[in-house]
Design an enzyme around this catalytic site. Structure first.
Site, PDB file in Angstrom:
ATOM      1  CG  ASP A 198      23.293  86.162 -61.906  1.00  0.00           C
ATOM      2  OD1 ASP A 198      22.350  85.852 -61.161  1.00  0.00           O
ATOM      3  OD2 ASP A 198      24.476  85.904 -61.623  1.00  0.00           O
ATOM      4  CG  HIS A 235      20.208  83.025 -62.715  1.00  0.00           C
ATOM      5  ND1 HIS A 235      21.449  82.834 -62.152  1.00  0.00           N
ATOM      6  CD2 HIS A 235      20.313  82.571 -63.990  1.00  0.00           C
ATOM      7  CE1 HIS A 235      22.263  82.291 -63.050  1.00  0.00           C
ATOM      8  NE2 HIS A 235      21.598  82.135 -64.170  1.00  0.00           N
TER       9      HIS A 235
END
Ligand code: NAG
Length: 378
Positions: free
Chosen positions: A203, A226
Protein backbone atom coordinates in the site's frame (compact mmCIF):
# COMPACT_ATOMS: atom_id res chain seq x y z
CA UNK A 1 15.08 -24.46 19.52
CA UNK A 2 13.66 -25.30 22.91
CA UNK A 3 10.11 -25.05 24.09
CA UNK A 4 10.69 -23.99 27.67
CA UNK A 5 13.05 -21.10 27.46
CA UNK A 6 13.88 -18.83 30.30
CA UNK A 7 14.22 -15.18 29.69
CA UNK A 8 15.58 -12.66 32.14
CA UNK A 9 17.32 -9.45 31.80
CA UNK A 10 20.05 -8.14 33.91
CA UNK A 11 21.24 -4.73 34.68
CA UNK A 12 24.63 -3.78 33.34
CA UNK A 13 26.02 -0.50 34.52
CA UNK A 14 23.49 1.56 36.36
CA UNK A 15 20.62 1.93 33.92
CA UNK A 16 21.34 -0.41 31.03
CA UNK A 17 19.12 -3.47 30.93
CA UNK A 18 20.19 -6.40 28.86
CA UNK A 19 17.95 -9.31 28.00
CA UNK A 20 19.44 -12.63 28.82
CA UNK A 21 17.98 -15.80 27.39
CA UNK A 22 18.80 -19.12 28.89
CA UNK A 23 19.52 -22.17 26.79
CA UNK A 24 18.10 -21.14 23.43
CA UNK A 25 18.09 -18.54 20.74
CA UNK A 26 14.39 -18.53 19.99
CA UNK A 27 11.89 -17.75 22.71
CA UNK A 28 8.82 -19.67 21.69
CA UNK A 29 6.43 -18.65 24.43
CA UNK A 30 4.91 -15.23 24.04
CA UNK A 31 3.60 -15.40 27.60
CA UNK A 32 7.14 -15.59 28.91
CA UNK A 33 8.47 -12.89 26.61
CA UNK A 34 5.67 -10.44 27.24
CA UNK A 35 6.17 -10.77 30.99
CA UNK A 36 9.90 -10.22 30.66
CA UNK A 37 9.44 -7.25 28.32
CA UNK A 38 6.94 -5.58 30.59
CA UNK A 39 9.14 -6.03 33.65
CA UNK A 40 12.09 -4.61 31.76
CA UNK A 41 9.91 -1.73 30.57
CA UNK A 42 8.85 -0.90 34.12
CA UNK A 43 12.46 -0.60 35.14
CA UNK A 44 13.47 1.33 32.05
CA UNK A 45 10.54 3.72 32.33
CA UNK A 46 11.23 4.26 36.00
CA UNK A 47 14.97 4.78 35.57
CA UNK A 48 16.42 8.18 36.32
CA UNK A 49 19.73 9.63 35.23
CA UNK A 50 22.38 7.97 33.13
CA UNK A 51 21.29 6.70 29.76
CA UNK A 52 18.38 4.31 30.38
CA UNK A 53 18.73 1.68 27.66
CA UNK A 54 17.08 -1.65 27.01
CA UNK A 55 19.21 -3.93 24.87
CA UNK A 56 17.44 -6.66 22.91
CA UNK A 57 20.40 -8.74 21.84
CA UNK A 58 21.63 -9.74 18.44
CA UNK A 59 20.98 -13.24 17.11
CA UNK A 60 17.88 -13.82 19.24
CA UNK A 61 14.22 -13.99 18.29
CA UNK A 62 11.46 -13.02 20.64
CA UNK A 63 7.93 -14.14 20.04
CA UNK A 64 5.67 -11.36 21.28
CA UNK A 65 1.92 -11.22 21.59
CA UNK A 66 0.34 -7.74 21.48
CA UNK A 67 1.60 -5.42 24.17
CA UNK A 68 1.76 -1.74 25.09
CA UNK A 69 4.61 0.16 26.58
CA UNK A 70 3.08 3.02 28.47
CA UNK A 71 4.55 6.27 29.76
CA UNK A 72 5.01 8.83 30.98
CA UNK A 73 8.49 7.75 32.04
CA UNK A 74 10.80 9.32 34.58
CA UNK A 75 13.79 10.01 32.38
CA UNK A 76 13.66 12.71 29.71
CA UNK A 77 15.22 10.28 27.23
CA UNK A 78 15.07 6.51 26.82
CA UNK A 79 16.79 4.16 24.40
CA UNK A 80 15.81 0.78 23.06
CA UNK A 81 18.62 -0.90 21.24
CA UNK A 82 16.89 -3.54 19.13
CA UNK A 83 19.51 -5.85 17.67
CA UNK A 84 17.57 -9.10 17.61
CA UNK A 85 14.19 -9.91 16.07
CA UNK A 86 10.69 -9.40 17.40
CA UNK A 87 8.24 -11.88 15.86
CA UNK A 88 4.45 -11.84 16.01
CA UNK A 89 2.83 -15.14 16.92
CA UNK A 90 1.93 -17.41 14.06
CA UNK A 91 -1.66 -17.89 15.14
CA UNK A 92 -4.47 -15.57 16.13
CA UNK A 93 -4.87 -17.16 19.55
CA UNK A 94 -2.42 -14.72 21.02
CA UNK A 95 -4.61 -11.77 20.07
CA UNK A 96 -7.21 -11.18 22.72
CA UNK A 97 -10.34 -9.30 21.78
CA UNK A 98 -9.31 -6.06 23.45
CA UNK A 99 -6.14 -5.87 21.54
CA UNK A 100 -7.01 -6.44 17.95
CA UNK A 101 -5.64 -3.36 16.31
CA UNK A 102 -2.12 -2.97 17.55
CA UNK A 103 0.77 -5.32 18.01
CA UNK A 104 3.55 -3.28 19.63
CA UNK A 105 2.38 0.04 20.93
CA UNK A 106 4.12 2.93 22.68
CA UNK A 107 1.89 5.45 24.42
CA UNK A 108 2.85 8.78 25.98
CA UNK A 109 6.54 8.01 25.95
CA UNK A 110 8.61 11.14 25.35
CA UNK A 111 12.23 11.23 24.25
CA UNK A 112 12.30 7.64 23.02
CA UNK A 113 14.97 6.43 20.59
CA UNK A 114 14.69 3.00 19.00
CA UNK A 115 17.71 1.89 16.99
CA UNK A 116 20.12 -0.97 16.58
CA UNK A 117 19.76 -2.83 13.27
CA UNK A 118 17.23 -5.40 14.47
CA UNK A 119 14.09 -6.65 12.84
CA UNK A 120 10.36 -6.47 13.49
CA UNK A 121 8.51 -9.31 11.78
CA UNK A 122 4.73 -9.05 11.75
CA UNK A 123 4.09 -12.49 10.23
CA UNK A 124 1.53 -10.62 8.17
CA UNK A 125 0.47 -13.39 5.84
CA UNK A 126 -1.63 -14.91 8.59
CA UNK A 127 -3.73 -11.82 9.24
CA UNK A 128 -3.15 -9.17 6.70
CA UNK A 129 -5.33 -6.13 7.11
CA UNK A 130 -5.80 -6.90 10.77
CA UNK A 131 -3.45 -4.94 12.95
CA UNK A 132 -0.75 -2.25 13.03
CA UNK A 133 2.69 -3.61 13.76
CA UNK A 134 4.46 -0.78 15.54
CA UNK A 135 2.47 2.19 16.70
CA UNK A 136 3.27 5.36 18.57
CA UNK A 137 0.58 7.41 20.21
CA UNK A 138 1.37 10.75 21.90
CA UNK A 139 5.12 10.20 21.80
CA UNK A 140 6.99 13.48 21.45
CA UNK A 141 10.61 13.75 20.50
CA UNK A 142 10.73 10.29 18.97
CA UNK A 143 13.61 8.77 16.98
CA UNK A 144 13.41 5.50 15.08
CA UNK A 145 16.35 4.45 12.97
CA UNK A 146 18.22 1.57 11.43
CA UNK A 147 15.58 -1.16 11.75
CA UNK A 148 14.06 -3.66 9.35
CA UNK A 149 10.33 -4.06 9.31
CA UNK A 150 8.88 -7.00 7.42
CA UNK A 151 5.39 -8.30 6.71
CA UNK A 152 3.29 -6.18 8.98
CA UNK A 153 -0.27 -7.30 9.45
CA UNK A 154 -1.39 -3.82 8.35
CA UNK A 155 0.48 -0.48 8.69
CA UNK A 156 4.11 -1.14 9.51
CA UNK A 157 4.58 2.03 11.53
CA UNK A 158 1.79 4.32 12.74
CA UNK A 159 2.50 7.72 14.19
CA UNK A 160 -0.46 9.37 15.86
CA UNK A 161 -0.48 12.51 17.97
CA UNK A 162 3.31 12.83 18.03
CA UNK A 163 5.46 15.95 17.65
CA UNK A 164 9.13 16.13 16.69
CA UNK A 165 9.75 12.79 15.10
CA UNK A 166 12.78 11.64 13.11
CA UNK A 167 12.57 8.35 11.22
CA UNK A 168 15.56 7.23 9.20
CA UNK A 169 17.53 4.37 7.75
CA UNK A 170 14.63 1.94 7.83
CA UNK A 171 13.98 -0.92 5.48
CA UNK A 172 10.29 -1.74 5.31
CA UNK A 173 9.17 -4.63 3.12
CA UNK A 174 5.99 -6.57 2.47
CA UNK A 175 4.71 -8.29 -0.69
CA UNK A 176 3.22 -6.07 -3.37
CA UNK A 177 -0.12 -7.91 -3.12
CA UNK A 178 -0.50 -7.60 0.67
CA UNK A 179 -3.54 -5.44 1.52
CA UNK A 180 -3.28 -2.17 3.49
CA UNK A 181 0.32 -2.69 4.47
CA UNK A 182 1.25 1.01 4.49
CA UNK A 183 4.88 1.67 5.28
CA UNK A 184 4.52 4.69 7.54
CA UNK A 185 1.14 6.10 8.41
CA UNK A 186 1.01 9.57 9.97
CA UNK A 187 -1.96 11.26 11.60
CA UNK A 188 -2.46 14.26 13.89
CA UNK A 189 1.32 14.76 14.08
CA UNK A 190 3.61 17.72 13.50
CA UNK A 191 7.28 18.24 12.70
CA UNK A 192 8.27 14.88 11.30
CA UNK A 193 11.27 13.94 9.20
CA UNK A 194 11.40 10.70 7.29
CA UNK A 195 14.64 10.21 5.42
CA UNK A 196 17.17 7.81 3.94
CA UNK A 197 14.88 4.79 3.90
CA UNK A 198 13.61 2.03 1.65
CA UNK A 199 9.90 1.26 1.70
CA UNK A 200 8.39 -1.42 -0.55
CA UNK A 201 4.96 -2.71 0.46
CA UNK A 202 1.44 -3.45 -0.76
CA UNK A 203 0.00 0.00 0.00
CA UNK A 204 1.20 3.59 0.51
CA UNK A 205 4.91 3.96 1.24
CA UNK A 206 4.01 6.95 3.38
CA UNK A 207 0.44 8.09 4.08
CA UNK A 208 -0.18 11.51 5.60
CA UNK A 209 -3.58 11.84 7.20
CA UNK A 210 -5.58 14.63 8.83
CA UNK A 211 -4.25 17.24 11.25
CA UNK A 212 -0.63 16.71 10.26
CA UNK A 213 1.83 19.46 9.37
CA UNK A 214 5.50 20.15 8.79
CA UNK A 215 6.31 16.76 7.38
CA UNK A 216 9.57 16.45 5.40
CA UNK A 217 10.31 13.30 3.46
CA UNK A 218 13.66 13.01 1.74
CA UNK A 219 15.84 10.36 0.14
CA UNK A 220 13.21 7.64 0.35
CA UNK A 221 13.10 4.86 -2.23
CA UNK A 222 9.49 3.76 -2.57
CA UNK A 223 8.31 0.67 -4.43
CA UNK A 224 6.45 -1.48 -4.87
CA UNK A 225 3.49 0.25 -3.29
CA UNK A 226 0.94 2.96 -3.85
CA UNK A 227 3.30 5.92 -3.60
CA UNK A 228 3.48 8.78 -1.12
CA UNK A 229 -0.07 9.86 -0.38
CA UNK A 230 -1.64 12.79 1.33
CA UNK A 231 -5.07 11.62 2.40
CA UNK A 232 -7.48 10.40 1.80
CA UNK A 233 -8.94 13.42 3.57
CA UNK A 234 -12.54 14.28 4.36
CA UNK A 235 -14.11 10.86 4.50
CA UNK A 236 -17.79 10.93 5.35
CA UNK A 237 -17.84 14.76 5.27
CA UNK A 238 -15.10 15.06 7.90
CA UNK A 239 -13.10 18.27 8.46
CA UNK A 240 -9.38 17.52 8.08
CA UNK A 241 -6.28 19.57 7.45
CA UNK A 242 -2.77 18.89 6.17
CA UNK A 243 -0.14 21.53 5.48
CA UNK A 244 3.58 22.04 4.93
CA UNK A 245 4.47 18.67 3.47
CA UNK A 246 7.74 18.60 1.53
CA UNK A 247 8.91 15.57 -0.40
CA UNK A 248 12.41 15.83 -1.85
CA UNK A 249 14.94 13.62 -3.59
CA UNK A 250 12.73 10.54 -3.57
CA UNK A 251 12.43 7.69 -6.07
CA UNK A 252 9.28 5.80 -6.98
CA UNK A 253 10.00 2.45 -8.55
CA UNK A 254 7.22 0.31 -10.00
CA UNK A 255 4.62 1.97 -7.82
CA UNK A 256 0.91 2.20 -8.61
CA UNK A 257 1.03 5.97 -7.90
CA UNK A 258 3.76 8.49 -7.30
CA UNK A 259 3.01 11.86 -5.69
CA UNK A 260 -0.65 11.61 -4.75
CA UNK A 261 -3.19 13.82 -2.99
CA UNK A 262 -6.63 12.29 -2.51
CA UNK A 263 -9.76 13.67 -0.92
CA UNK A 264 -13.31 12.45 -0.52
CA UNK A 265 -16.19 14.23 -2.14
CA UNK A 266 -18.13 16.20 0.48
CA UNK A 267 -15.16 16.61 2.84
CA UNK A 268 -14.09 19.86 4.52
CA UNK A 269 -10.79 21.41 5.54
CA UNK A 270 -7.67 21.85 3.43
CA UNK A 271 -4.44 20.41 2.07
CA UNK A 272 -1.97 23.18 1.28
CA UNK A 273 1.69 24.18 1.05
CA UNK A 274 2.80 20.88 -0.37
CA UNK A 275 5.86 20.38 -2.56
CA UNK A 276 7.44 17.52 -4.47
CA UNK A 277 10.95 18.34 -5.65
CA UNK A 278 13.63 16.36 -7.44
CA UNK A 279 11.57 13.21 -7.76
CA UNK A 280 12.57 10.26 -9.92
CA UNK A 281 9.96 7.92 -11.38
CA UNK A 282 10.97 4.49 -12.60
CA UNK A 283 8.03 2.80 -14.29
CA UNK A 284 5.61 4.49 -11.92
CA UNK A 285 1.85 4.65 -12.52
CA UNK A 286 -0.02 7.94 -11.96
CA UNK A 287 3.24 9.75 -11.22
CA UNK A 288 1.53 13.07 -10.47
CA UNK A 289 -2.04 12.86 -9.31
CA UNK A 290 -4.58 14.87 -7.36
CA UNK A 291 -7.89 13.11 -7.02
CA UNK A 292 -10.77 14.91 -5.34
CA UNK A 293 -13.37 12.43 -6.40
CA UNK A 294 -12.61 9.71 -3.94
CA UNK A 295 -15.66 7.50 -3.87
CA UNK A 296 -18.27 8.28 -1.30
CA UNK A 297 -21.65 7.49 -2.63
CA UNK A 298 -23.31 8.88 0.49
CA UNK A 299 -21.97 12.41 0.02
CA UNK A 300 -24.40 14.70 -1.70
CA UNK A 301 -22.69 17.99 -0.81
CA UNK A 302 -20.62 19.41 -3.63
CA UNK A 303 -17.97 20.87 -1.37
CA UNK A 304 -14.41 19.63 -1.19
CA UNK A 305 -11.35 19.68 1.00
CA UNK A 306 -9.57 22.77 -0.40
CA UNK A 307 -6.31 22.08 -2.16
CA UNK A 308 -3.88 24.95 -2.74
CA UNK A 309 -0.20 25.82 -3.10
CA UNK A 310 1.02 22.50 -4.43
CA UNK A 311 4.20 22.40 -6.46
CA UNK A 312 5.99 19.76 -8.51
CA UNK A 313 9.53 20.73 -9.49
CA UNK A 314 12.03 18.51 -11.23
CA UNK A 315 10.04 15.31 -11.66
CA UNK A 316 11.85 13.01 -14.09
CA UNK A 317 11.82 9.40 -15.26
CA UNK A 318 9.27 7.04 -16.75
CA UNK A 319 5.52 6.62 -16.38
CA UNK A 320 3.50 3.47 -17.06
CA UNK A 321 0.37 5.61 -17.48
CA UNK A 322 0.14 7.79 -20.58
CA UNK A 323 -1.86 10.23 -18.46
CA UNK A 324 1.21 11.07 -16.41
CA UNK A 325 -0.19 14.25 -14.87
CA UNK A 326 -3.76 14.19 -13.61
CA UNK A 327 -5.32 16.98 -11.61
CA UNK A 328 -8.89 15.88 -11.01
CA UNK A 329 -10.23 18.64 -8.80
CA UNK A 330 -13.75 19.05 -7.47
CA UNK A 331 -16.31 21.26 -9.14
CA UNK A 332 -16.49 23.65 -6.16
CA UNK A 333 -13.42 25.81 -5.59
CA UNK A 334 -11.19 23.43 -7.51
CA UNK A 335 -7.46 23.34 -6.80
CA UNK A 336 -5.59 26.64 -6.59
CA UNK A 337 -2.00 27.63 -7.26
CA UNK A 338 -0.73 24.35 -8.64
CA UNK A 339 2.81 24.85 -9.94
CA UNK A 340 4.42 22.44 -12.39
CA UNK A 341 8.05 23.09 -13.28
CA UNK A 342 10.70 21.04 -14.99
CA UNK A 343 8.70 17.85 -15.30
CA UNK A 344 10.46 15.64 -17.81
CA UNK A 345 9.07 12.14 -18.06
CA UNK A 346 8.93 9.55 -20.80
CA UNK A 347 6.50 6.71 -21.33
CA UNK A 348 7.50 3.31 -20.01
CA UNK A 349 5.47 1.89 -22.89
CA UNK A 350 7.28 2.25 -26.20
CA UNK A 351 5.68 4.59 -28.69
CA UNK A 352 3.23 6.21 -26.27
CA UNK A 353 3.03 9.93 -25.78
CA UNK A 354 2.49 11.23 -22.27
CA UNK A 355 -0.23 13.77 -21.60
CA UNK A 356 -1.83 15.77 -18.79
CA UNK A 357 -5.50 16.04 -17.84
CA UNK A 358 -6.93 18.73 -15.57
CA UNK A 359 -10.39 19.29 -14.19
CA UNK A 360 -10.89 22.62 -12.49
CA UNK A 361 -7.20 22.99 -11.57
CA UNK A 362 -5.71 26.49 -11.44
CA UNK A 363 -2.03 27.25 -11.63
CA UNK A 364 1.00 27.54 -13.86
CA UNK A 365 3.40 25.25 -15.66
CA UNK A 366 6.74 25.80 -17.33
CA UNK A 367 6.54 25.31 -21.09
CA UNK A 368 8.01 22.64 -23.35
CA UNK A 369 8.34 19.78 -20.96
CA UNK A 370 7.02 16.26 -21.04
CA UNK A 371 4.18 15.94 -20.65
CA UNK A 372 3.19 19.50 -21.41
CA UNK A 373 0.55 20.70 -18.97
CA UNK A 374 -1.50 23.24 -20.93
CA UNK A 375 -4.69 22.41 -19.06
CA UNK A 376 -4.13 24.45 -15.88
CA UNK A 377 -6.57 27.37 -15.61
CA UNK A 378 -5.26 30.83 -14.72
C1 NAG B 1 11.49 20.93 5.41
O1 NAG B 1 11.47 21.24 4.03
C2 NAG B 1 11.31 22.62 3.75
C3 NAG B 1 11.18 22.78 2.24
O2 NAG B 1 12.26 22.22 1.57
C4 NAG B 1 12.50 23.37 4.34
O3 NAG B 1 12.34 24.75 4.10
C5 NAG B 1 12.59 23.10 5.83
O4 NAG B 1 13.73 23.72 6.35
C6 NAG B 1 12.65 21.61 6.10
N1 NAG B 1 12.59 21.41 7.52
C7 NAG B 1 13.50 20.70 8.17
C8 NAG B 1 13.31 20.63 9.65
O5 NAG B 1 14.41 20.13 7.63
Amino acid sequence: MCVFCLIHYRRVFSTVYFFYIHACTYVTSFVITVKAFLRAWDDLCGATGGRPTLVIPHGKEFLLSPLSFKGPCKSKNLWIQLQGTLVAPGSMNAWDDNNKEKWIQFMQVNGLTIYGGGQIDGQGKIWWDYCQALSFHSCNNLRVSGLQHVNSQKNHISINGCNDVDISHLKITAPEESPNTDGIDISASNHLQIHDSFIGTGDDCVAINGFSSYINISRVLCGPGHGISIGSLGKGGAYETVEEVHVEDCTFKGTMNGARIKTWKGGRGYARKISFERIRMINAGNPIIIDQTYVNRMAAASRDVEISDVSYKGVIGSSTDARAVYFNCGDGAGCRNIVVEDVEMTSAVAGKQLFAVCNNAHGTSSADRSPRVPCLLP
